[in-house]
Design a protein around this motif. Structure first.
Motif, PDB file in Angstrom:
ATOM      1  N   LYS A   1       4.813   1.071  -3.305  1.00 43.81           N
ATOM      2  CA  LYS A   1       5.168   1.587  -1.920  1.00 43.81           C
ATOM      3  C   LYS A   1       6.136   2.772  -2.069  1.00 43.81           C
ATOM      4  O   LYS A   1       6.904   2.767  -2.798  1.00 43.81           O
ATOM      5  CB  LYS A   1       5.882   0.389  -1.220  1.00 43.81           C
ATOM      6  CG  LYS A   1       6.151   0.762   0.181  1.00 43.81           C
ATOM      7  CD  LYS A   1       6.797  -0.548   0.649  1.00 43.81           C
ATOM      8  CE  LYS A   1       7.078  -0.643   2.139  1.00 43.81           C
ATOM      9  NZ  LYS A   1       7.641  -1.542   2.845  1.00 43.81           N
TER      10      LYS A   1
ATOM     11  N   GLU B   1      -0.485  -1.404  -5.074  1.00 44.60           N
ATOM     12  CA  GLU B   1       0.032  -0.171  -5.271  1.00 44.60           C
ATOM     13  C   GLU B   1       1.469   0.126  -4.960  1.00 44.60           C
ATOM     14  O   GLU B   1       2.056  -0.723  -4.164  1.00 44.60           O
ATOM     15  CB  GLU B   1      -0.752   0.975  -4.052  1.00 44.60           C
ATOM     16  CG  GLU B   1      -0.495   0.569  -2.728  1.00 44.60           C
ATOM     17  CD  GLU B   1      -1.278   1.225  -1.721  1.00 44.60           C
ATOM     18  OE1 GLU B   1      -2.197   2.148  -2.087  1.00 44.60           O
ATOM     19  OE2 GLU B   1      -0.907   1.616  -0.619  1.00 44.60           O
TER      20      GLU B   1
ATOM     21  N   SER C   1       1.135  -3.408  -0.905  1.00 44.41           N
ATOM     22  CA  SER C   1       1.956  -2.166  -1.182  1.00 44.41           C
ATOM     23  C   SER C   1       3.206  -2.644  -1.224  1.00 44.41           C
ATOM     24  O   SER C   1       3.947  -3.198  -0.486  1.00 44.41           O
ATOM     25  CB  SER C   1       2.001  -1.081   0.047  1.00 44.41           C
ATOM     26  OG  SER C   1       0.811  -0.492  -0.039  1.00 44.41           O
TER      27      SER C   1
END
Lengths: 122, 108
Positions: free
Chosen positions: B108, B106, B12
């Motif tokens: 954050k 992904e 993330s």
């Protein structure tokens, strides 16, 4: 441009067979190995094997030996992957992918076909 | 069979940050025949890196690969919004040509 176009989605019953096609364009079809890779829903990539379009020679992953057959038709620049005795866990997106060669050395898989969803369900 | 283990499973980060993805092989990968792919939802994988460190055609220079033997790294120097995806490493030097399980990058 180099392109691989696969056949459409299939729905099959357990025990049946499926044959997926992969039509190549933009390059000499017989000059590059073709690989098949599958991806179950939400899962990673699984290599199934390759075919040499020039000779027709094949190499299959042990997991699929006896169930998979890879063939080609050089007159229409198309590779095929047939999987038999289908089970529910064969539900996946099946990709063809050309083996890239750079300066005489293998260089990964590029490009990939758009994928063909095969659903196995009773 | 060469088993590839990718870490972390999920990363993330924010746009502009640096991403470092790892791929470790259970035995030495011959001739550095190690590739990295990016896959976005509903799309086929795209080749980013081959030969452990060579960028594929059209890949931005913020993507770089390094490593040899059993330890390999994909680095994205400054994350762009379009870089958030799943990344796979693959060894193609011996059969079966195995893939790692993937790292999800992904926002954050």
């Amino acid at each position: 441009q180099v392109q691989l176009v696969q056949s459409g989605a299939e729905v099959k019953k357990p025990g049946a067979s499926v044959k997926v096609s992969c039509k190549a364009s933009g390059y000499t079809f017989t000059g590059y190995y073709m690989h098949w890779v599958r991806q179950a829903p939400g899962q990673g990539l699984e290599w199934m094997g390759w075919i040499n379009p020039n000779s027709g020679g094949t190499n299959y992953a042990q997991k699929f030996q006896g169930r998979v057959t890879m063939t080609r038709d050089t007159s229409i620049s198309t590779a095929y992957m047939e999987l038999s005795r289908l089970r529910s866990d064969d539900t996946a997106v099946y990709y063809c992918a050309r083996e890239l060669v750079v300066r005489g050395f293998s260089a990964g898989f590029d490009p990939w076909g758009q994928g063909t969803l095969v659903t196995v369900s009773s | 069979e060469i088993v590839l283990t990718q870490s972390p499973g999920t990363l993330s980060l924010s746009p502009g940050e640096r991403a470092t993805l790892s791929c470790r092989a259970s035995q030495s990968v011959s001739s550095s025949y190690l590739a990295w792919y990016q896959q976005k939802p509903g799309q086929a994988p795209r080749l980013l890196i081959y030969g452990a460190s060579s960028r594929a055609t059209g890949i931005p220079d913020r993507f770089s690969g390094s490593g040899s033997g059993t330890d390999f790294t994909l680095t994205i120097s400054r994350l762009e919004p379009e870089d958030f995806a799943v990344y796979y490493c693959q060894q193609y030097g011996s059969s079966p040509k195995t893939f790692g399980q993937g790292t999800k990058l992904e926002i954050k």
